[in-house]
Design a protein around this motif. Sequence first.
Motif, PDB file in Angstrom:
ATOM      1  N   GLY A 109     -41.020  80.914  -5.961  1.00  0.00           N
ATOM      2  CA  GLY A 109     -39.841  80.690  -5.141  1.00  0.00           C
ATOM      3  C   GLY A 109     -39.943  79.506  -4.207  1.00  0.00           C
ATOM      4  N   GLY A 110     -41.049  78.778  -4.262  1.00  0.00           N
ATOM      5  CA  GLY A 110     -41.237  77.630  -3.380  1.00  0.00           C
ATOM      6  C   GLY A 110     -40.652  76.358  -3.954  1.00  0.00           C
ATOM      7  N   GLY A 111     -40.735  75.287  -3.179  1.00  0.00           N
ATOM      8  CA  GLY A 111     -40.131  74.023  -3.592  1.00  0.00           C
ATOM      9  C   GLY A 111     -41.091  73.019  -4.177  1.00  0.00           C
ATOM     10  N   THR A 112     -42.357  73.417  -4.336  1.00  0.00           N
ATOM     11  CA  THR A 112     -43.346  72.491  -4.883  1.00  0.00           C
ATOM     12  C   THR A 112     -43.865  72.991  -6.222  1.00  0.00           C
ATOM     13  OG1 THR A 112     -45.197  73.555  -3.735  1.00  0.00           O
ATOM     14  CG2 THR A 112     -44.050  71.762  -2.581  1.00  0.00           C
ATOM     15  N   GLN A 113     -44.482  72.070  -6.974  1.00  0.00           N
ATOM     16  CA  GLN A 113     -45.027  72.430  -8.277  1.00  0.00           C
ATOM     17  C   GLN A 113     -46.346  71.703  -8.503  1.00  0.00           C
ATOM     18  OE1 GLN A 113     -43.866  74.734 -10.759  1.00  0.00           O
ATOM     19  NE2 GLN A 113     -46.030  74.314 -11.156  1.00  0.00           N
ATOM     20  N   GLY A 114     -47.389  72.456  -8.810  1.00  0.00           N
ATOM     21  CA  GLY A 114     -48.668  71.869  -9.174  1.00  0.00           C
ATOM     22  C   GLY A 114     -48.674  71.480 -10.643  1.00  0.00           C
ATOM     23  N   VAL A 115     -49.209  70.287 -10.943  1.00  0.00           N
ATOM     24  CA  VAL A 115     -49.243  69.776 -12.325  1.00  0.00           C
ATOM     25  C   VAL A 115     -50.621  69.191 -12.611  1.00  0.00           C
ATOM     26  CG1 VAL A 115     -46.761  69.320 -12.496  1.00  0.00           C
ATOM     27  CG2 VAL A 115     -48.250  67.570 -11.543  1.00  0.00           C
ATOM     28  N   THR A 182     -47.046  65.880  -1.277  1.00  0.00           N
ATOM     29  CA  THR A 182     -45.673  66.049  -0.770  1.00  0.00           C
ATOM     30  C   THR A 182     -45.510  65.557   0.663  1.00  0.00           C
ATOM     31  OG1 THR A 182     -46.070  68.320  -0.015  1.00  0.00           O
ATOM     32  CG2 THR A 182     -45.279  68.021  -2.288  1.00  0.00           C
ATOM     33  N   ALA A 183     -46.595  65.250   1.329  1.00  0.00           N
ATOM     34  CA  ALA A 183     -46.525  64.716   2.692  1.00  0.00           C
ATOM     35  C   ALA A 183     -47.640  63.704   2.870  1.00  0.00           C
ATOM     36  CB  ALA A 183     -46.643  65.827   3.730  1.00  0.00           C
ATOM     37  N   SER A 184     -47.420  62.725   3.716  1.00  0.00           N
ATOM     38  CA  SER A 184     -48.409  61.678   3.956  1.00  0.00           C
ATOM     39  C   SER A 184     -48.968  61.807   5.371  1.00  0.00           C
ATOM     40  CB  SER A 184     -47.755  60.306   3.765  1.00  0.00           C
ATOM     41  OG  SER A 184     -48.705  59.275   3.895  1.00  0.00           O
ATOM     42  N   PRO A 185     -50.294  61.688   5.565  1.00  0.00           N
ATOM     43  CA  PRO A 185     -51.304  61.428   4.548  1.00  0.00           C
ATOM     44  C   PRO A 185     -51.496  62.635   3.626  1.00  0.00           C
ATOM     45  CG  PRO A 185     -52.345  61.862   6.668  1.00  0.00           C
ATOM     46  CD  PRO A 185     -50.872  61.772   6.933  1.00  0.00           C
ATOM     47  N   TYR A 186     -51.970  62.364   2.418  1.00  0.00           N
ATOM     48  CA  TYR A 186     -52.164  63.416   1.431  1.00  0.00           C
ATOM     49  C   TYR A 186     -53.323  64.326   1.852  1.00  0.00           C
ATOM     50  CZ  TYR A 186     -49.561  59.881  -1.174  1.00  0.00           C
ATOM     51  OH  TYR A 186     -48.640  58.945  -1.561  1.00  0.00           O
ATOM     52  N   ARG A 187     -53.258  65.563   1.340  1.00  0.00           N
ATOM     53  CA  ARG A 187     -54.244  66.555   1.773  1.00  0.00           C
ATOM     54  C   ARG A 187     -54.886  67.239   0.570  1.00  0.00           C
ATOM     55  NH1 ARG A 187     -53.356  72.000   4.256  1.00  0.00           N
ATOM     56  NH2 ARG A 187     -51.190  71.686   3.673  1.00  0.00           N
ATOM     57  N   ILE A 188     -56.194  67.326   0.574  1.00  0.00           N
ATOM     58  CA  ILE A 188     -56.908  68.076  -0.456  1.00  0.00           C
ATOM     59  C   ILE A 188     -56.847  69.561  -0.097  1.00  0.00           C
ATOM     60  CG2 ILE A 188     -59.158  68.530  -1.512  1.00  0.00           C
ATOM     61  CD1 ILE A 188     -59.818  65.571  -1.151  1.00  0.00           C
ATOM     62  N   LEU A 189     -56.214  70.356  -0.945  1.00  0.00           N
ATOM     63  CA  LEU A 189     -56.061  71.788  -0.704  1.00  0.00           C
ATOM     64  C   LEU A 189     -57.228  72.587  -1.262  1.00  0.00           C
ATOM     65  CD1 LEU A 189     -52.269  72.297  -1.509  1.00  0.00           C
ATOM     66  CD2 LEU A 189     -53.343  71.667   0.655  1.00  0.00           C
ATOM     67  N   ARG A 190     -57.864  72.061  -2.314  1.00  0.00           N
ATOM     68  CA  ARG A 190     -59.040  72.729  -2.881  1.00  0.00           C
ATOM     69  C   ARG A 190     -59.972  71.665  -3.432  1.00  0.00           C
ATOM     70  NH1 ARG A 190     -58.057  76.525  -7.948  1.00  0.00           N
ATOM     71  NH2 ARG A 190     -58.017  74.531  -9.056  1.00  0.00           N
ATOM     72  N   ARG A 191     -61.225  71.729  -3.032  1.00  0.00           N
ATOM     73  CA  ARG A 191     -62.221  70.810  -3.589  1.00  0.00           C
ATOM     74  C   ARG A 191     -62.679  71.349  -4.937  1.00  0.00           C
ATOM     75  NH1 ARG A 191     -63.789  67.099   0.184  1.00  0.00           N
ATOM     76  NH2 ARG A 191     -63.161  67.576   2.340  1.00  0.00           N
ATOM     77  N   GLY A 192     -62.836  70.458  -5.895  1.00  0.00           N
ATOM     78  CA  GLY A 192     -63.203  70.893  -7.233  1.00  0.00           C
ATOM     79  C   GLY A 192     -63.877  69.788  -8.023  1.00  0.00           C
ATOM     80  N   GLY A 193     -63.489  69.675  -9.287  1.00  0.00           N
ATOM     81  CA  GLY A 193     -64.190  68.810 -10.217  1.00  0.00           C
ATOM     82  C   GLY A 193     -64.014  67.322  -9.998  1.00  0.00           C
ATOM     83  N   LEU A 194     -63.090  66.903  -9.132  1.00  0.00           N
ATOM     84  CA  LEU A 194     -62.919  65.491  -8.806  1.00  0.00           C
ATOM     85  C   LEU A 194     -63.225  65.307  -7.329  1.00  0.00           C
ATOM     86  CD1 LEU A 194     -61.952  62.689  -9.888  1.00  0.00           C
ATOM     87  CD2 LEU A 194     -59.709  63.265  -8.946  1.00  0.00           C
ATOM     88  N   SER A 195     -64.083  64.351  -7.011  1.00  0.00           N
ATOM     89  CA  SER A 195     -64.548  64.198  -5.633  1.00  0.00           C
ATOM     90  C   SER A 195     -63.524  63.494  -4.754  1.00  0.00           C
ATOM     91  CB  SER A 195     -65.854  63.398  -5.611  1.00  0.00           C
ATOM     92  OG  SER A 195     -65.609  62.041  -5.942  1.00  0.00           O
ATOM     93  N   ARG A 196     -63.620  63.758  -3.459  1.00  0.00           N
ATOM     94  CA  ARG A 196     -62.794  63.055  -2.482  1.00  0.00           C
ATOM     95  C   ARG A 196     -63.058  61.554  -2.556  1.00  0.00           C
ATOM     96  NH1 ARG A 196     -60.524  64.361   2.764  1.00  0.00           N
ATOM     97  NH2 ARG A 196     -60.162  62.416   3.892  1.00  0.00           N
ATOM     98  N   ALA A 197     -64.331  61.190  -2.745  1.00  0.00           N
ATOM     99  CA  ALA A 197     -64.677  59.774  -2.805  1.00  0.00           C
ATOM    100  C   ALA A 197     -63.965  59.073  -3.954  1.00  0.00           C
ATOM    101  CB  ALA A 197     -66.192  59.619  -2.943  1.00  0.00           C
ATOM    102  N   ALA A 198     -63.838  59.763  -5.081  1.00  0.00           N
ATOM    103  CA  ALA A 198     -63.146  59.166  -6.228  1.00  0.00           C
ATOM    104  C   ALA A 198     -61.672  58.952  -5.913  1.00  0.00           C
ATOM    105  CB  ALA A 198     -63.307  60.053  -7.455  1.00  0.00           C
ATOM    106  N   ILE A 199     -61.052  59.926  -5.257  1.00  0.00           N
ATOM    107  CA  ILE A 199     -59.633  59.792  -4.891  1.00  0.00           C
ATOM    108  C   ILE A 199     -59.456  58.659  -3.888  1.00  0.00           C
ATOM    109  CG2 ILE A 199     -57.665  60.963  -3.824  1.00  0.00           C
ATOM    110  CD1 ILE A 199     -58.884  63.611  -4.884  1.00  0.00           C
ATOM    111  N   GLU A 200     -60.334  58.599  -2.908  1.00  0.00           N
ATOM    112  CA  GLU A 200     -60.271  57.514  -1.929  1.00  0.00           C
ATOM    113  C   GLU A 200     -60.461  56.163  -2.598  1.00  0.00           C
ATOM    114  OE1 GLU A 200     -61.782  59.666   2.186  1.00  0.00           O
ATOM    115  OE2 GLU A 200     -63.210  58.519   0.972  1.00  0.00           O
TER     116      GLU A 200
END
Length: 211
Positions: A109-115, A182-200
Amino acid sequence: MNTLCLTSGDVEQAAALLRQGKLVAVPTETVYGLAADATQKTAVQANYDAKGRPETKPLNVLVDGMAMVETVCRDIPADAYKLAEAFWPGPLTMILRGNGALPSIVSAGGGTQGVRCPDHPDTLAVIKALDRPLACPSANLSGQPSPKSADDVLAQLGGNIDAVLDGGPCSVGEESTILDLTASPYRILRRGGLSRAAIEGALGPEKLNCT
């Protein structure tokens, strides 16, 4: 219910079951997922029921690329395309704004979608054959360990789902990283198989929330 065991490459059979509203556990590089045709409300409901998952928890969907994301999301930022180019197929789930194309039960029922676009040839082929996104949480009973093999799936869900597609053991074996765009700055909601450093490295550190 007898759970049918499909072997790697049985893509058309898996897709045919999904078209019929059945549940099929599928392999990804992270963990095995419990797939339902995300466009069929009754199939998605059956997914929640099989897992014992609270319907207040939204389901992410698996796609075969950004063209399919565009069918279920709106206001997609340019950074989403940059991330997909860098890390898809792979262990990154992006949270975007849904466009209402999927039954509301998928997003709780929310307005967001994970893909996410998974890095496994069998499951990518299933998505392409079905030509629809898959509502696909991990193929475990709610609160239990995520399965890393078809045998793990059967140990928890055997007899409660229609089929499992055995694509071998998961190569990463860790859930995907979830990034809210959906909002800036972006937020990591769960750490997993891709590192923060890679996203940065792909976006620049200033694009991510410091927490």
